[in-house]
Motif scaffolding. Structure first.
Motif, PDB file in Angstrom:
ATOM      1  N   ASP A  42       0.843  -1.189   0.000  1.00 56.12           N
ATOM      2  CA  ASP A  42       0.000   0.000   0.000  1.00 56.12           C
ATOM      3  C   ASP A  42       0.882   1.245   0.000  1.00 56.12           C
ATOM      4  OD1 ASP A  42      -1.728   2.107   0.590  1.00 56.12           O
ATOM      5  OD2 ASP A  42      -2.806   1.012   2.141  1.00 56.12           O
ATOM      6  N   LEU A  43       1.055   1.848  -1.176  1.00 56.59           N
ATOM      7  CA  LEU A  43       1.946   3.001  -1.296  1.00 56.59           C
ATOM      8  C   LEU A  43       1.433   4.214  -0.528  1.00 56.59           C
ATOM      9  CD1 LEU A  43       3.061   2.756  -5.026  1.00 56.59           C
ATOM     10  CD2 LEU A  43       4.257   1.979  -2.976  1.00 56.59           C
ATOM     11  N   LEU A  44       0.128   4.333  -0.371  1.00 59.98           N
ATOM     12  CA  LEU A  44      -0.425   5.430   0.417  1.00 59.98           C
ATOM     13  C   LEU A  44      -0.004   5.287   1.875  1.00 59.98           C
ATOM     14  CD1 LEU A  44      -2.207   7.947   0.443  1.00 59.98           C
ATOM     15  CD2 LEU A  44      -4.168   6.464   0.820  1.00 59.98           C
ATOM     16  N   LEU A  45      -0.105   4.090   2.418  1.00 58.26           N
ATOM     17  CA  LEU A  45       0.355   3.820   3.788  1.00 58.26           C
ATOM     18  C   LEU A  45       1.853   4.061   3.892  1.00 58.26           C
ATOM     19  CD1 LEU A  45       0.043   2.826   6.688  1.00 58.26           C
ATOM     20  CD2 LEU A  45       0.276   0.482   5.807  1.00 58.26           C
ATOM     21  N   GLN A  46       2.597   3.631   2.905  1.00 54.92           N
ATOM     22  CA  GLN A  46       4.041   3.832   2.910  1.00 54.92           C
ATOM     23  C   GLN A  46       4.365   5.322   3.004  1.00 54.92           C
ATOM     24  OE1 GLN A  46       6.844   3.294  -0.644  1.00 54.92           O
ATOM     25  NE2 GLN A  46       6.820   1.278   0.358  1.00 54.92           N
ATOM     26  N   GLY A  47       3.657   6.125   2.246  1.00 54.50           N
ATOM     27  CA  GLY A  47       3.861   7.566   2.289  1.00 54.50           C
ATOM     28  C   GLY A  47       3.525   8.152   3.645  1.00 54.50           C
ATOM     29  N   LYS A  48       2.422   7.684   4.249  1.00 54.95           N
ATOM     30  CA  LYS A  48       2.025   8.168   5.570  1.00 54.95           C
ATOM     31  C   LYS A  48       3.062   7.798   6.624  1.00 54.95           C
ATOM     32  CE  LYS A  48      -2.938   8.129   4.753  1.00 54.95           C
ATOM     33  NZ  LYS A  48      -4.225   7.533   5.101  1.00 54.95           N
ATOM     34  N   LEU A  49       3.599   6.596   6.529  1.00 53.50           N
ATOM     35  CA  LEU A  49       4.624   6.166   7.482  1.00 53.50           C
ATOM     36  C   LEU A  49       5.913   6.966   7.305  1.00 53.50           C
ATOM     37  CD1 LEU A  49       4.012   2.319   7.348  1.00 53.50           C
ATOM     38  CD2 LEU A  49       3.589   3.816   9.301  1.00 53.50           C
ATOM     39  N   MET A  50       6.269   7.247   6.063  1.00 54.65           N
ATOM     40  CA  MET A  50       7.460   8.068   5.819  1.00 54.65           C
ATOM     41  C   MET A  50       7.269   9.461   6.421  1.00 54.65           C
ATOM     42  SD  MET A  50       8.867   7.153   2.067  1.00 54.65           S
ATOM     43  CE  MET A  50       9.793   5.666   1.778  1.00 54.65           C
ATOM     44  N   GLU A  51       6.086   9.988   6.255  1.00 55.38           N
ATOM     45  CA  GLU A  51       5.790  11.296   6.827  1.00 55.38           C
ATOM     46  C   GLU A  51       5.870  11.237   8.361  1.00 55.38           C
ATOM     47  OE1 GLU A  51       1.891  14.044   6.969  1.00 55.38           O
ATOM     48  OE2 GLU A  51       2.564  13.500   4.951  1.00 55.38           O
ATOM     49  N   GLU A  52       5.295  10.184   8.926  1.00 50.71           N
ATOM     50  CA  GLU A  52       5.320  10.002  10.383  1.00 50.71           C
ATOM     51  C   GLU A  52       6.744   9.968  10.916  1.00 50.71           C
ATOM     52  OE1 GLU A  52       4.328   6.414  13.507  1.00 50.71           O
ATOM     53  OE2 GLU A  52       3.006   6.610  11.767  1.00 50.71           O
ATOM     54  N   TYR A  53       7.637   9.300  10.176  1.00 49.62           N
ATOM     55  CA  TYR A  53       9.019   9.159  10.602  1.00 49.62           C
ATOM     56  C   TYR A  53       9.921  10.294  10.077  1.00 49.62           C
ATOM     57  CZ  TYR A  53       8.439   4.600  12.791  1.00 49.62           C
ATOM     58  OH  TYR A  53       8.073   3.575  13.636  1.00 49.62           O
ATOM     59  N   GLY A  54       9.350  11.218   9.353  1.00 48.47           N
ATOM     60  CA  GLY A  54      10.139  12.337   8.839  1.00 48.47           C
ATOM     61  C   GLY A  54      11.166  11.944   7.804  1.00 48.47           C
ATOM     62  N   ILE A  55      10.796  10.978   6.992  1.00 54.31           N
ATOM     63  CA  ILE A  55      11.726  10.460   5.971  1.00 54.31           C
ATOM     64  C   ILE A  55      11.440  11.149   4.644  1.00 54.31           C
ATOM     65  CG2 ILE A  55      12.496   8.397   4.723  1.00 54.31           C
ATOM     66  CD1 ILE A  55      11.615   6.795   7.215  1.00 54.31           C
TER      67      ILE A  55
END
Length: 55
Positions: A42-55
């Motif tokens: 799920d690329l949308l989830l991947q993006g949200k997680l990257m945002e959460e981790y500041g990546i």
């Protein structure tokens, strides 16, 4: 495609791979291993997680 454009694409792919690998390591360190598999699908989830981790 010209050589310069190919180099840019290769650098972009390498940077993206590094970011995804970093996210996976951070998730694993935080005990969120199930989310690694979910984000791979799920690329949308991947993006949200990257945002959460500041990546």
């Amino acid at each position: 495609m010209c050589e310069f454009a190919e180099e840019l694409l290769a650098e972009g792919r390498e940077e993206a791979a590094e970011r995804i690998n970093y996210l996976n390591v951070r998730l694993a360190e935080d005990g969120r291993t199930e989310e690694i598999l979910m984000a791979a699908k799920d690329l949308l989830l991947q993006g949200k997680l990257m945002e959460e981790y500041g990546i």
